[in-house]
Design an enzyme around this catalytic site. Structure first.
Site, PDB file in Angstrom:
ATOM      1  N   GLY A  45      -9.460   3.372  -8.211  1.00 18.81           N
ATOM      2  CA  GLY A  45      -8.604   4.496  -8.586  1.00 18.81           C
ATOM      3  C   GLY A  45      -8.636   4.757 -10.091  1.00 18.81           C
TER       4      GLY A  45
ATOM      5  N   HIS B 284      -3.524   4.277  -2.368  1.00 12.72           N
ATOM      6  CA  HIS B 284      -4.521   3.369  -1.794  1.00 12.72           C
ATOM      7  C   HIS B 284      -5.219   4.040  -0.587  1.00 12.72           C
ATOM      8  CE1 HIS B 284      -1.560   0.295  -3.464  1.00 12.72           C
ATOM      9  NE2 HIS B 284      -2.689  -0.106  -4.024  1.00 12.72           N
TER      10      HIS B 284
ATOM     11  N   ASP C 257      -6.076   3.256 -12.773  1.00  9.66           N
ATOM     12  CA  ASP C 257      -6.354   2.118 -13.651  1.00  9.66           C
ATOM     13  C   ASP C 257      -7.671   2.403 -14.378  1.00  9.66           C
ATOM     14  OD1 ASP C 257      -4.153   0.128 -12.781  1.00  9.66           O
ATOM     15  OD2 ASP C 257      -4.979   0.880 -10.919  1.00  9.66           O
TER      16      ASP C 257
ATOM     17  N   GLN D 186      -4.864 -12.722 -12.581  1.00  4.04           N
ATOM     18  CA  GLN D 186      -4.717 -11.534 -13.429  1.00  4.04           C
ATOM     19  C   GLN D 186      -3.269 -11.287 -13.834  1.00  4.04           C
ATOM     20  OE1 GLN D 186      -6.360  -9.029 -10.175  1.00  4.04           O
ATOM     21  NE2 GLN D 186      -4.926  -7.490 -10.903  1.00  4.04           N
TER      22      GLN D 186
ATOM     23  N   LEU E 244       0.822  -1.216   0.000  1.00  6.85           N
ATOM     24  CA  LEU E 244       0.000   0.000   0.000  1.00  6.85           C
ATOM     25  C   LEU E 244       0.854   1.264   0.000  1.00  6.85           C
ATOM     26  CD1 LEU E 244      -2.729  -1.069   2.580  1.00  6.85           C
ATOM     27  CD2 LEU E 244      -2.753  -1.330   0.089  1.00  6.85           C
TER      28      LEU E 244
ATOM     29  N   SER F 284       2.388   3.953  -7.489  1.00  2.00           N
ATOM     30  CA  SER F 284       2.098   2.572  -7.862  1.00  2.00           C
ATOM     31  C   SER F 284       2.954   1.657  -6.999  1.00  2.00           C
ATOM     32  CB  SER F 284       2.441   2.352  -9.339  1.00  2.00           C
ATOM     33  OG  SER F 284       2.543   0.964  -9.612  1.00  2.00           O
TER      34      SER F 284
HETATM   35  P1  AMP Z   1      -3.743  -2.282  -6.765  1.00  2.00           P
HETATM   36  O1  AMP Z   1      -3.324  -2.643  -5.384  1.00  2.00           O
HETATM   37  O2  AMP Z   1      -2.629  -1.771  -7.617  1.00  2.00           O
HETATM   38  O3  AMP Z   1      -4.571  -3.345  -7.421  1.00  2.00           O
HETATM   39  O4  AMP Z   1      -4.706  -1.028  -6.613  1.00  2.00           O
HETATM   40  C1  AMP Z   1      -5.838  -1.067  -5.785  1.00  2.00           C
HETATM   41  C2  AMP Z   1      -6.688   0.149  -6.059  1.00  2.00           C
HETATM   42  O5  AMP Z   1      -5.936   1.326  -5.780  1.00  2.00           O
HETATM   43  C3  AMP Z   1      -7.126   0.250  -7.532  1.00  2.00           C
HETATM   44  O6  AMP Z   1      -8.468   0.706  -7.587  1.00  2.00           O
HETATM   45  C4  AMP Z   1      -6.156   1.252  -8.089  1.00  2.00           C
HETATM   46  O7  AMP Z   1      -6.646   1.950  -9.218  1.00  2.00           O
HETATM   47  C5  AMP Z   1      -5.994   2.184  -6.896  1.00  2.00           C
HETATM   48  N1  AMP Z   1      -4.760   2.964  -7.013  1.00  2.00           N
HETATM   49  C6  AMP Z   1      -3.521   2.490  -7.290  1.00  2.00           C
HETATM   50  N2  AMP Z   1      -2.644   3.501  -7.393  1.00  2.00           N
HETATM   51  C7  AMP Z   1      -3.358   4.657  -7.185  1.00  2.00           C
HETATM   52  C8  AMP Z   1      -3.014   6.043  -7.189  1.00  2.00           C
HETATM   53  N3  AMP Z   1      -1.781   6.461  -7.413  1.00  2.00           N
HETATM   54  N4  AMP Z   1      -4.000   6.936  -6.927  1.00  2.00           N
HETATM   55  C9  AMP Z   1      -5.284   6.507  -6.706  1.00  2.00           C
HETATM   56  N5  AMP Z   1      -5.668   5.211  -6.697  1.00  2.00           N
HETATM   57  C10 AMP Z   1      -4.717   4.297  -6.938  1.00  2.00           C
END
Ligand code: AMP
Length: 282
Positions: free
Chosen positions: A149, A37, A152, A61, A33, A187
């Site tokens: 977010g 997040h 994506d 995925q 995180l 990210s």
């Molecule tokens: P992930 O853990 O990468 O699968 O992301 C989980 C959620 O966090 C997804 O809905 C992503 O789009 C969101 N997310 C990831 N990076 C960011 C960011 N920099 N700003 C906002 N939301 C994010």
């Protein structure tokens, strides 16, 4: 914060909380995180009474087993961040709690072709895996609101399509992209970049800003070519795509597309790390 590892504990709890009148917000993640997040957790805390976050690195995925293996999993740090952010429930399942004995995609989804372009083109089956896991997670957590977010963007459109096509009773909220101070979209993969190239990766955001500024001056093709060429001159950068598309359906834009329905969307390999970013023109 309550940590729950089994769906047969979480689903009855969520159902009971809803019956008592609580509004439930849900933030699915793969962990590692960062503040991006946490901004989703904060959005949930504003709109909902109870916030559930899931951490599950979903094998279906990933196309590349090495990418799955290398995915960071700093679980103690994640738990501390969620505690500090005021998350109420962390769902931390094993794959068997999600999929049963065999971890695989079993459903056929109508994703309206949105899954075939962009990320789908270079990662076949990726979005079927995402759709499958989010459908299962929604069935387990039963939220009122799902927070995703914009980072994506394609995933947000695909999950909107999934929820609509299955008529799932949940509202989807797309939260803004949270960025590092030099503009790079946060990210979980950024930790794989060395500090110098991580700094240079701010150029991706600069290229989106350039494209947005040029939208009424150059043609989409000219903007795409100029931005791609500029990013590719940076050592270690390799643009997969840099496109101006219709933000509602990811189709090419036409002269009739309203400016505020244009998304500039890009994927760039930086030292072999795939970085995504986008901007919807306002
Ligand atoms: P992930 O853990 O990468 O699968 O992301 C989980 C959620 O966090 C997804 O809905 C992503 O789009 C969101 N997310 C990831 N990076 C960011 C960011 N920099 N700003 C906002 N939301 C994010």
């Amino acid at each position: 914060m309550q940590i729950i590892k089994q769906r047969n504990q979480l689903t009855p709890l969520s159902t009971q909380l809803r019956a008592q009148g609580a509004k439930i917000g849900f933030v699915p993640t793969m962990g590692a995180l960062h503040q991006g997040h946490i901004s989703l957790v904060e959005a949930s805390k504003k709109r909902a009474n109870i916030t559930i976050v899931s951490i599950f690195v979903n094998p279906t995925q990933f196309n590349d087993p090495k990418d799955l293996e290398k995915y960071p999993r700093p679980i103690e740090q994640d738990i501390a961040m969620l505690e500090a952010a005021g998350c109420d429930i962390l769902y931390l399942p094993e794959a068997s709690d999600i999929y049963g004995p065999v971890t695989q995609v079993t459903d056929k989804f109508d994703l309206a072709g949105l899954d075939l372009e962009l990320e789908g083109a270079s990662r076949p089956g990726h979005f079927a895996g995402v759709a499958q896991v989010v459908k299962i997670l929604l069935e387990i957590t039963r939220p009122d609101i799902l927070f995703l977010g914009q980072k994506d963007f394609q995933q947000c459109l695909i999950l909107t399509q999934l929820i609509n096509s299955l008529k799932m009773p949940v509202e989807l909220v797309m939260c803004p992209i949270y960025r590092e101070s030099h503009g790079l979209a946060m990210s979980s993969r950024n930790v794989r970049l060395n500090p110098q190239i991580r700094q240079k990766a701010g150029a991706i955001y600069a290229s989106l800003q350039y494209a947005a500024a040029m939208v009424n001056i150059l043609t989409p093709q000219e903007i795409q070519q100029a931005a791609t060429a500029a990013l590719n001159t940076i050592e270690g950068f390799n643009v997969d795509y840099f496109l101006l598309l219709n933000a509602d359906n990811l189709k090419p834009i036409t002269p009739e597309t309203p400016t505020n329905r244009i998304v500039i969307i890009t994927a760039v390999l930086v030292d072999g790390v795939r970085l995504l970013d986008n901007m919807v023109i306002s």
